[in-house]
Scaffold this motif. Structure first.
Motif: not given
Length: 358
Positions: A41-56
């Motif tokens: 879940e930690a890995v999933t959350s980190i990937l989600g954060i990176v994806t969201a920030v990059n898209e922003h």
């Protein structure tokens, strides 16, 4: 940070491909991680954060060529949509860690704190948007200009990850779609990731140079009358419902029918007040855009999640699933697939955040 932003904006296709590859590789983690959900879940959350920030970063690319190599202007308001997306990316990790370290009963304190944070962010976003309907819980920017939508709303998230970033835990991998059923229940197909970026750029170029004065609550109600009041009531109930539900579970337990019925009642009342906006008399004062109408349909579909929430799931839904499994068990292949699907559904149901619809 500015150097990283420039790199992401220049290589957005490459970044997009890397994110897809990283999310796919999470399925290949060793089986030893299945004993503890914290690491996956930690890995999933980190990937989600990176994806969201990059898209922003990509969505906020300056349109003026002279600004590309210079520091862009500071945003005029807090990026609530990005913040809510990040909250969705970490909420399951919060639940897993709280349960692991503090137990099943005390985990609701942390879930309640998470939901309270989202309530405050959504209320602030509702006010800052000029009291427009929140799309996908505020994760999608509602920048519609008229009833037919001059601008397309901008949806955060990877095109290959409908909502959360590919869960690979036993329950999460189980139901990536079910975990955020409401977020994925769209009545029309979303544009591709690149089309969304293009619409965002056009929206930026069409913005006036002077700041648009946001209406106050009183001026909004004065202008829109009863339809405006119904819309705000529906939005406030939609925003507050998850927090009320969690607080009741925290007090009475997940096996009690009271939180289930109160939550359903709030949803039905809020949805009824919002649906009344579609009547011809109310539509004259407050026009709903196509994405807003789709949002109302999505919220209706989210009611199906009540079948997956205790105590309804334990007393009725689970029995139906087990009966279906026995009926299909004698059918080759189909029986095996049905058994696996039901097993994954039961596993995913154990997580509040997979079935919360918030």
């Amino acid at each position: 940070m500015e150097a990283y932003k420039r790199w992401v904006r220049r290589n957005k296709e490459y970044v997009h491909s890397l994110e897809s590859l990283a999310n796919g590789l999470t399925w290949l983690l060793p089986e030893r991680f299945s004993e503890s959900e914290i690491i996956p879940e930690a890995v999933t959350s980190i990937l989600g954060i990176v994806t969201a920030v990059n898209e922003h970063i990509i969505e906020t690319t300056p349109t003026n060529p002279s600004q590309i190599h210079t520091r862009p202007p500071e945003p005029s308001s807090f990026p609530y949509s990005l913040f809510l997306t990040l909250m969705k990316d970490v909420e399951t990790l919060v639940e897993v860690m709280a349960q692991h370290f503090y137990g099943d009963d005390n985990k609701w304190n942390f879930i309640a704190a998470t939901e309270a944070t989202k309530v405050l962010a959504r209320l602030a976003l509702l006010r800052n948007s000029g009291y427009k309907m929140l799309l996908h819980g505020g994760e999608t920017v509602n920048d519609e200009k008229g009833p037919n939508g001059a601008n397309q709303p901008q949806t955060r998230g990877h095109p290959f990850q409908q909502g959360r970033n590919g869960h690979f835990t036993y329950e999460g991998r189980a139901l990536a779609a079910m975990s955020r059923f409401g977020e994925n229940a769209r009545m029309i197909s979303d544009p591709t990731w690149f089309h969304r970026a293009e619409h965002h750029q056009r929206a930026i170029t069409q913005l006036p140079e002077t700041d648009t004065k946001r209406p106050t609550l009183m001026s909004f109600l004065s202008e829109k009358g009863l339809p405006g009041g119904l819309m705000i009531m529906g939005e406030v109930m939609f925003i507050a419902r998850p927090l009320v539900y969690v607080l009741l579970i925290r007090k009475y337990g997940s096996r009690s029918w009271l939180p289930w019925f109160v939550s359903l009642t709030i949803d039905l009342i809020g949805m009824s007040s919002s649906t009344m906006l579609l009547t011809s008399q109310n539509a004259r004062k407050l026009h709903l855009s196509d994405p807003e109408k789709d949002e109302l349909r999505r919220r209706k579909l989210m009611l199906a999640l009540y079948l997956m929430r205790d105590p309804c799931f334990g007393k009725y839904t689970r029995r139906r699933l087990e009966s279906t499994e026995k009926t299909l068990g004698h059918v080759p292949v189909v029986g095996f697939l049905a058994a696996k699907l039901i097993e994954l559904l039961v596993g995913a149901q154990t997580r509040y955040t997979y079935m919360s619809g918030s």
